[in-house]
Scaffold this motif. Sequence first.
Motif, mmCIF file in Angstrom:
data_model
loop_
_atom_site.group_PDB
_atom_site.id
_atom_site.type_symbol
_atom_site.label_atom_id
_atom_site.label_comp_id
_atom_site.label_asym_id
_atom_site.label_seq_id
_atom_site.Cartn_x
_atom_site.Cartn_y
_atom_site.Cartn_z
ATOM 1 N N ILE A 285 0.839 -1.197 0.000
ATOM 2 C CA ILE A 285 0.000 0.000 0.000
ATOM 3 C C ILE A 285 0.874 1.248 0.000
ATOM 4 C CG2 ILE A 285 -1.701 1.320 1.328
ATOM 5 C CD1 ILE A 285 -2.783 -1.393 2.316
ATOM 6 N N ALA A 286 1.918 1.245 0.817
ATOM 7 C CA ALA A 286 2.829 2.388 0.880
ATOM 8 C C ALA A 286 3.519 2.610 -0.461
ATOM 9 C CB ALA A 286 3.861 2.170 1.979
ATOM 10 N N ALA A 287 3.873 1.534 -1.154
ATOM 11 C CA ALA A 287 4.521 1.655 -2.462
ATOM 12 C C ALA A 287 3.577 2.291 -3.475
ATOM 13 C CB ALA A 287 4.976 0.283 -2.950
ATOM 14 N N ALA A 288 2.292 1.924 -3.420
ATOM 15 C CA ALA A 288 1.304 2.524 -4.322
ATOM 16 C C ALA A 288 1.118 4.003 -4.003
ATOM 17 C CB ALA A 288 -0.026 1.782 -4.210
ATOM 18 N N MET A 289 1.098 4.347 -2.724
ATOM 19 C CA MET A 289 0.956 5.739 -2.321
ATOM 20 C C MET A 289 2.146 6.573 -2.804
ATOM 21 S SD MET A 289 -1.954 5.689 -0.821
ATOM 22 C CE MET A 289 -1.999 7.342 -0.155
ATOM 23 N N GLU A 290 3.317 5.971 -2.810
ATOM 24 C CA GLU A 290 4.520 6.663 -3.261
ATOM 25 C C GLU A 290 4.406 7.045 -4.733
ATOM 26 O OE1 GLU A 290 8.240 8.397 -3.338
ATOM 27 O OE2 GLU A 290 7.035 7.795 -1.606
ATOM 28 N N LYS A 291 3.752 6.200 -5.546
ATOM 29 C CA LYS A 291 3.598 6.489 -6.971
ATOM 30 C C LYS A 291 2.725 7.738 -7.183
ATOM 31 C CE LYS A 291 5.700 2.862 -8.906
ATOM 32 N NZ LYS A 291 6.068 2.110 -7.707
ATOM 33 N N ARG A 292 1.782 7.964 -6.282
ATOM 34 C CA ARG A 292 0.881 9.102 -6.400
ATOM 35 C C ARG A 292 1.490 10.381 -5.819
ATOM 36 N NH1 ARG A 292 -1.824 11.952 -3.112
ATOM 37 N NH2 ARG A 292 -3.695 13.101 -3.759
ATOM 38 N N ARG A 293 2.463 10.255 -4.937
ATOM 39 C CA ARG A 293 2.980 11.384 -4.179
ATOM 40 C C ARG A 293 3.590 12.457 -5.079
ATOM 41 N NH1 ARG A 293 5.352 8.613 -0.589
ATOM 42 N NH2 ARG A 293 3.717 8.824 0.975
ATOM 43 N N ALA A 294 3.408 13.727 -4.700
ATOM 44 C CA ALA A 294 3.990 14.853 -5.431
ATOM 45 C C ALA A 294 5.501 14.836 -5.287
ATOM 46 C CB ALA A 294 3.425 16.162 -4.891
ATOM 47 N N LYS A 295 6.193 15.025 -6.430
ATOM 48 C CA LYS A 295 7.655 15.017 -6.412
ATOM 49 C C LYS A 295 8.189 16.065 -7.372
ATOM 50 C CE LYS A 295 7.816 9.978 -5.806
ATOM 51 N NZ LYS A 295 6.452 9.677 -6.270
ATOM 52 N N GLY A 296 9.152 16.857 -6.921
ATOM 53 C CA GLY A 296 9.866 17.773 -7.784
ATOM 54 C C GLY A 296 9.035 18.930 -8.304
ATOM 55 N N ALA A 297 9.622 19.663 -9.239
ATOM 56 C CA ALA A 297 9.008 20.876 -9.771
ATOM 57 C C ALA A 297 7.834 20.595 -10.701
ATOM 58 C CB ALA A 297 10.054 21.704 -10.510
ATOM 59 N N ILE A 298 7.665 19.335 -11.139
ATOM 60 C CA ILE A 298 6.547 19.028 -12.042
ATOM 61 C C ILE A 298 5.274 18.716 -11.264
ATOM 62 C CG2 ILE A 298 8.044 18.192 -13.883
ATOM 63 C CD1 ILE A 298 7.283 15.338 -13.035
ATOM 64 N N SER A 299 5.313 18.829 -9.925
ATOM 65 C CA SER A 299 4.157 18.559 -9.079
ATOM 66 C C SER A 299 3.954 19.703 -8.093
ATOM 67 C CB SER A 299 4.334 17.239 -8.313
ATOM 68 O OG SER A 299 4.507 16.143 -9.188
ATOM 69 N N THR A 300 2.853 19.670 -7.375
ATOM 70 C CA THR A 300 2.552 20.676 -6.376
ATOM 71 C C THR A 300 3.618 20.700 -5.278
ATOM 72 O OG1 THR A 300 0.947 21.367 -4.682
ATOM 73 C CG2 THR A 300 1.098 19.025 -5.134
ATOM 74 N N ALA A 301 3.770 21.871 -4.653
ATOM 75 C CA ALA A 301 4.705 21.993 -3.533
ATOM 76 C C ALA A 301 4.109 21.436 -2.239
ATOM 77 C CB ALA A 301 5.088 23.454 -3.335
ATOM 78 N N ARG A 302 2.834 21.081 -2.262
ATOM 79 C CA ARG A 302 2.231 20.472 -1.074
ATOM 80 C C ARG A 302 2.702 19.032 -0.957
ATOM 81 N NH1 ARG A 302 -4.273 19.736 0.467
ATOM 82 N NH2 ARG A 302 -3.905 18.537 2.379
ATOM 83 N N LYS A 303 3.453 18.747 0.068
ATOM 84 C CA LYS A 303 3.978 17.407 0.296
ATOM 85 C C LYS A 303 3.296 16.802 1.509
ATOM 86 C CE LYS A 303 7.005 18.549 -2.877
ATOM 87 N NZ LYS A 303 6.840 18.125 -4.285
ATOM 88 N N GLU A 304 2.700 15.645 1.340
ATOM 89 C CA GLU A 304 2.017 14.943 2.417
ATOM 90 C C GLU A 304 2.649 13.568 2.610
ATOM 91 O OE1 GLU A 304 -0.244 15.904 4.470
ATOM 92 O OE2 GLU A 304 -1.444 17.507 3.579
ATOM 93 N N PRO A 305 2.834 13.120 3.858
ATOM 94 C CA PRO A 305 3.407 11.792 4.079
ATOM 95 C C PRO A 305 2.490 10.658 3.634
ATOM 96 C CG PRO A 305 2.708 12.792 6.155
ATOM 97 C CD PRO A 305 2.620 13.863 5.114
ATOM 98 N N ASP A 306 1.177 10.900 3.663
ATOM 99 C CA ASP A 306 0.191 9.918 3.195
ATOM 100 C C ASP A 306 0.364 8.548 3.846
ATOM 101 O OD1 ASP A 306 -1.107 11.741 1.655
ATOM 102 O OD2 ASP A 306 -0.266 11.122 -0.254
ATOM 103 N N VAL A 307 0.485 8.545 5.151
ATOM 104 C CA VAL A 307 0.544 7.290 5.900
ATOM 105 C C VAL A 307 -0.878 6.777 6.103
ATOM 106 C CG1 VAL A 307 1.204 6.196 8.067
ATOM 107 C CG2 VAL A 307 2.662 7.970 7.073
ATOM 108 N N VAL A 308 -1.130 5.554 5.672
ATOM 109 C CA VAL A 308 -2.471 4.968 5.765
ATOM 110 C C VAL A 308 -2.639 4.291 7.119
ATOM 111 C CG1 VAL A 308 -4.100 3.339 4.741
ATOM 112 C CG2 VAL A 308 -2.511 4.611 3.274
#
Length: 374
Positions: A40-63
């Motif tokens: 589940i954590a690996a799938a969440m990582e694929k969705r997570r915002a990264k770098g300048a091509i994504s939003t600056a809002r960074k969330e840990p997204d711990v389920v």
Amino acid sequence: MADSIGGALRLTLFGESHGAAVGAVLEGIAPGTPIDEEEIAAAMEKRRAKGAISTARKEPDVVKFLSGVYEGHATGTAITMVIENTNTKSGDYKKTGALLRPGHADYTAKVRYGGFADERGGGHFSGRLTAPLVAAGAICASMLRKKGVFIATRLASCAGVPDAGSWDFSREGIAACVQEVAEKAFPVIDYASGMAMEQAILAAAGQGDSVGGILETVVCGLPAGLGDPFFGSVESTLAALMFSVPAVKGIEFGAGFAFARKKGSEANDPWQMENGVMTAKTNHNGGINGGITNGMPLVMRTVVKPTPSIYREQDTVDWATGENAKLIIQGRHDPCIAHRAAAVQNAMTAFALADLAARRFGETWQEASIWNTV
């Protein structure tokens, strides 16, 4: 409000972008089903915002599991998952709260809910709500993988830049190809194409603008026989879920709209027996006939529109005064969401297919012998 979807499996979504948390309730998972939190954590990582091509809002997204999971297995009762919101800046939205954002649900939300909807960050309409969708879909994807069913979504094009790579649809190569794409951080087949897409996203961001893309999902290992004609078809089930994902504006299966340019002799997929297995020589219909899977790879594409939150001045209306106004959006926004949406499309595809399997074979669908015959 229709916050639930599904048949034998039910998925309920709750929360707001800047509320305390977002989450989902998943019902219909058989007791004893392994719940792998690392997957589940690996799938969440694929969705997570990264770098300048994504939003600056960074969330840990711990389920966090509130119910339905005990000692790493489903109990058979409703699985309740919560993901806390830890990085909100609601003040960014109060500054322009009365100005209706073009392309967003601000106006329709006010009309539908009489002005009581949470407007911070889009509230319940926000793409933030896709986080629990990914968590729920990861459970379904894990169940499907154990039956030899693999799902991957690539960014087929972005900002007009196509992925120059192609799927290996040979019987020997498709599973490996799908798994390879599923593991990539930026979901393309051709590396150089992915770099060109990223540059196009950055160029749009530099202009205060945004871009969209086309996502292509391939599922291999499906048996023939899932789905029903008409209202319970594979296409209608998947389409309902895909259009529940914010920013998805179009969908096609197999050759899709290209069928309009084909003759019947070109569109049909001739059948053949190959080493004792029923297979088709082509796959223009994307693995589906009559609303039912035919054992060929399922192929589906969606169109993801450009992120509506852009940093350029736009015409709008001030809801409070009823007067025309100008808007320059504040806050943190993605210049493109298509690459992050690939994880969401994987999740919704997994939920749809697990639901279709459970509709046909019941809660213990993973034990059905048909999965070993194709």
